[in-house]
Design an enzyme around this catalytic site. Structure first.
Site, PDB file in Angstrom:
ATOM      1  N   ARG A  24      10.135  13.717   3.647  1.00 31.92           N
ATOM      2  CA  ARG A  24      11.458  13.195   4.000  1.00 31.92           C
ATOM      3  C   ARG A  24      12.516  13.664   3.003  1.00 31.92           C
ATOM      4  O   ARG A  24      13.634  13.945   3.342  1.00 31.92           O
ATOM      5  CB  ARG A  24      11.414  11.668   4.037  1.00 31.92           C
ATOM      6  CG  ARG A  24      11.420  11.143   5.455  1.00 31.92           C
ATOM      7  CD  ARG A  24      11.486   9.657   5.456  1.00 31.92           C
ATOM      8  NE  ARG A  24      10.386   9.080   4.681  1.00 31.92           N
ATOM      9  CZ  ARG A  24       9.758   7.977   5.011  1.00 31.92           C
ATOM     10  NH1 ARG A  24      10.089   7.335   6.088  1.00 31.92           N
ATOM     11  NH2 ARG A  24       8.791   7.497   4.271  1.00 31.92           N
ATOM     12  N   ARG A  25      12.107  13.719   1.714  1.00 34.61           N
ATOM     13  CA  ARG A  25      13.077  14.081   0.658  1.00 34.61           C
ATOM     14  C   ARG A  25      12.639  15.403   0.004  1.00 34.61           C
ATOM     15  O   ARG A  25      11.856  15.387  -0.956  1.00 34.61           O
ATOM     16  CB  ARG A  25      13.136  12.958  -0.378  1.00 34.61           C
ATOM     17  CG  ARG A  25      13.867  11.709   0.142  1.00 34.61           C
ATOM     18  CD  ARG A  25      13.894  10.630  -0.895  1.00 34.61           C
ATOM     19  NE  ARG A  25      12.577  10.108  -1.171  1.00 34.61           N
ATOM     20  CZ  ARG A  25      11.986   9.125  -0.490  1.00 34.61           C
ATOM     21  NH1 ARG A  25      12.633   8.529   0.474  1.00 34.61           N
ATOM     22  NH2 ARG A  25      10.768   8.725  -0.793  1.00 34.61           N
ATOM     23  N   LYS A  83      -3.616   2.624   8.738  1.00 38.25           N
ATOM     24  CA  LYS A  83      -4.381   1.486   9.294  1.00 38.25           C
ATOM     25  C   LYS A  83      -3.656   0.799  10.438  1.00 38.25           C
ATOM     26  O   LYS A  83      -4.268   0.413  11.426  1.00 38.25           O
ATOM     27  CB  LYS A  83      -4.727   0.477   8.201  1.00 38.25           C
ATOM     28  CG  LYS A  83      -3.526  -0.250   7.602  1.00 38.25           C
ATOM     29  CD  LYS A  83      -3.872  -0.915   6.318  1.00 38.25           C
ATOM     30  CE  LYS A  83      -3.684   0.015   5.180  1.00 38.25           C
ATOM     31  NZ  LYS A  83      -2.427   0.350   4.641  1.00 38.25           N
ATOM     32  N   VAL A 110      -9.037   2.197   5.552  1.00 40.99           N
ATOM     33  CA  VAL A 110      -9.714   0.932   5.238  1.00 40.99           C
ATOM     34  C   VAL A 110     -10.280   0.974   3.830  1.00 40.99           C
ATOM     35  O   VAL A 110     -11.191   1.750   3.532  1.00 40.99           O
ATOM     36  CB  VAL A 110     -10.871   0.655   6.239  1.00 40.99           C
ATOM     37  CG1 VAL A 110     -11.484  -0.708   5.965  1.00 40.99           C
ATOM     38  CG2 VAL A 110     -10.380   0.738   7.665  1.00 40.99           C
ATOM     39  N   GLU A 168       4.331  -5.028  -3.485  1.00 43.32           N
ATOM     40  CA  GLU A 168       5.554  -4.287  -3.192  1.00 43.32           C
ATOM     41  C   GLU A 168       6.744  -5.230  -3.227  1.00 43.32           C
ATOM     42  O   GLU A 168       6.581  -6.460  -3.200  1.00 43.32           O
ATOM     43  CB  GLU A 168       5.424  -3.649  -1.811  1.00 43.32           C
ATOM     44  CG  GLU A 168       4.361  -2.558  -1.809  1.00 43.32           C
ATOM     45  CD  GLU A 168       4.189  -1.917  -0.445  1.00 43.32           C
ATOM     46  OE1 GLU A 168       5.182  -1.833   0.286  1.00 43.32           O
ATOM     47  OE2 GLU A 168       3.070  -1.516  -0.133  1.00 43.32           O
ATOM     48  N   ASP A 179      -1.978  -6.494   6.571  1.00 39.59           N
ATOM     49  CA  ASP A 179      -2.725  -5.324   6.105  1.00 39.59           C
ATOM     50  C   ASP A 179      -4.234  -5.557   6.284  1.00 39.59           C
ATOM     51  O   ASP A 179      -4.950  -4.708   6.837  1.00 39.59           O
ATOM     52  CB  ASP A 179      -2.374  -5.093   4.621  1.00 39.59           C
ATOM     53  CG  ASP A 179      -3.165  -3.975   3.996  1.00 39.59           C
ATOM     54  OD1 ASP A 179      -2.749  -2.818   4.121  1.00 39.59           O
ATOM     55  OD2 ASP A 179      -4.215  -4.263   3.376  1.00 39.59           O
ATOM     56  N   LYS A 183      -7.166  -3.775   8.950  1.00 40.33           N
ATOM     57  CA  LYS A 183      -8.456  -3.242   8.492  1.00 40.33           C
ATOM     58  C   LYS A 183      -9.604  -3.958   9.199  1.00 40.33           C
ATOM     59  O   LYS A 183     -10.606  -3.336   9.573  1.00 40.33           O
ATOM     60  CB  LYS A 183      -8.565  -3.397   6.973  1.00 40.33           C
ATOM     61  CG  LYS A 183      -7.554  -2.524   6.228  1.00 40.33           C
ATOM     62  CD  LYS A 183      -7.431  -2.932   4.765  1.00 40.33           C
ATOM     63  CE  LYS A 183      -6.402  -2.083   4.033  1.00 40.33           C
ATOM     64  NZ  LYS A 183      -6.045  -2.604   2.709  1.00 40.33           N
ATOM     65  N   GLY A 282      -4.240   2.786  -3.996  1.00 39.00           N
ATOM     66  CA  GLY A 282      -3.816   3.687  -5.082  1.00 39.00           C
ATOM     67  C   GLY A 282      -3.904   5.140  -4.648  1.00 39.00           C
ATOM     68  O   GLY A 282      -4.661   5.494  -3.746  1.00 39.00           O
TER      69      GLY A 282
END
Ligand code: HSE
Length: 423
Positions: A24-25, A83, A110, A168, A179, A183, A282
């Site tokens: 995108r950037r 996911k 997952v 976040e 989330d 999963k 991560g």
């Protein structure tokens, strides 16, 4: 493939060439990424026609869905870490891949680096999986671990998780269980060879878990975890999938999963109990899972073959949460006067919910009552709680938490209840 290129080539049997990277950037500095490969036109990239494998790590439904289907249309296999998309559109994506003789792999969707999708799809393809039980969200595990360790409240533990980069800025997807539910849908579908989407998963987050709940769990020799639980019904005719906080005994291996780690138990007929443990999020762990899928997709391309597609032949329906059978921990604030305990016990009995233990602590005419039940259906427990709320002597139903992680009994109170509710 700017690092490990030789190793990957040796493992695949041919070199892998990085054809392009859609971002995108484009102005952002990306170390080790050749600038001439960077583009902002993802659609043009996947339409090139000379691409063998597309890796999608955008997340969300659109434009990921369109880019993946366009990739299949132009002959590419897809490796995705998405996911939400797989949980919602997995069947359609698999069908699109199959039509074009392409692969769809999503190990990274997952539990990060932990191999779960491939073991369920391939290693356990000859077995019958009955249950998948695990911690599949690191952010919430970190928060609950902090609450357990320091006695902190939910907000304080969330602040710490945010400050340390585990949560976040908008933590909704993690703390409300979305989330983990995505999963759970993916795991249940693969484990039971049936279609399970995000909407089929009962979902409760951790925002209502209090320091008092954690303290109460400790008194019972338990801790609180956000669990994803996918089960085949005892009669084998349906499945359930749910995500909610639950008390588990400290002796259960999942109780010792600390900080932001993930762990998943798989129970299968022949294999018995398997546990998968590791970092569930991560950059590097996700990259490990993505590259593993990339190697598989490339090998298939070279062999002119495809890997396993969707396996939903069992067509088992997903039962509602009311059918789930488990144990419950209920905290009530009640008037402390003669007959109240009997009244409360009667409500449980009337709904076929058998009490295991009761603990009462009184103070100034009020009392707090903690009731732990034997196994009962969620529907029976909900009806019990509704009736308790109608009692004048019950001031508040302060919390209700399921108790998990114990063996499924063959006989006992659950069967007693099932007879009662079947009458
Ligand atoms: N936010 C997730 C977690 C990782 O905390 O585990 C990505 O699914």
């Amino acid at each position: 493939m700017t690092t490990h290129a030789d190793d990957l080539a040796a493992r695949i049997g041919a070199p892998v060439e990085l054809a392009g990277i859609a971002v995108r950037r484009p102005g952002r500095v990306r170390e080790g990424v050749p600038a001439e490969l960077v583009t902002t036109d993802a659609t043009a990239l996947v339409k090139r026609g000379d691409i063998d494998v597309v890796v999608e790590v955008i997340g969300g439904i659109e434009p990921a869905r369109s880019l993946i289907t366009t990739s299949f249309d132009h002959g590419a296999s897809v490796v995705s870490a998405n996911k939400a998309l797989v949980a919602q559109e997995g069947a359609a994506l698999h069908a699109a891949a199959e039509r074009r003789g392409a692969d769809l792999y999503y190990e990274a969707a997952v539990a990060g680096a932990i191999p779960l999708v491939r073991p369920l799809r391939e290693s356990l393809a000859g077995d019958k999986v009955n249950r998948v039980l695990g911690i599949v969200n690191g952010t919430t595990n970190f928060i609950l671990d902090r609450m357990d360790g320091s006695g902190a409240g939910y907000s304080e533990a969330l602040d710490e998780a945010t400050a340390l980069g585990y949560a976040e800025a908008d933590p909704t997807a993690d703390v409300e269980g979305f989330d983990a539910a995505a999963k759970a849908a993916i795991l249940a579908g693969i484990a039971f060879h049936t279609r399970v989407t995000l909407d089929d998963v009962h979902r409760e987050g951790i925002t209502e878990v209090t320091a008092a709940d954690i303290a109460s769990a400790k008194r019972m020799g338990c801790t609180v975890k956000l669990l994803a639980i996918c089960e085949r019904a005892a009669d084998g005719r349906s499945v359930t999938a749910r995500v909610h906080p639950a008390m588990i005994p400290l002796s259960h291996p999942l109780a010792s999963v600390r900080e932001a780690y993930n762990a998943v138990f798989v129970e299968a007929d022949a294999a018995g109990q398997l546990m998968f443990y590791g970092p569930g999020a991560g950059g590097s762990p996700t990259a490990s899972a993505v590259l593993g899928d990339l190697v598989a997709a490339c090998r298939n391309k070279l062999a002119g073959a495809t890997g396993p597609g969707e396996s939903a032949y069992s067509r088992l329906p997903v039962s509602p949460m009311g059918d789930v059978i488990t144990r419950y921990h209920i905290s009530l604030d009640v008037a402390d006067k003669p007959g109240v305990l009997a009244q409360v016990a009667t409500v449980f009995a009337e709904h076929g919910v058998s009490i295991d233990t009761v603990r009462q602590q009184g103070k100034d005419g009020e009392a707090s009552l903690v009731v732990v039940t034997h196994r009962a259906s969620d529907a029976a427990l909900s009806a019990t709680v509704e009736a308790l709320r109608r009692l004048d002597t019950v001031r508040d139903v302060a919390s209700i938490m399921r108790v998990e992680g114990e063996e499924r009994p063959g006989n006992g109170p659950a069967e007693t209840h099932q007879r009662v509710s079947g009458e």
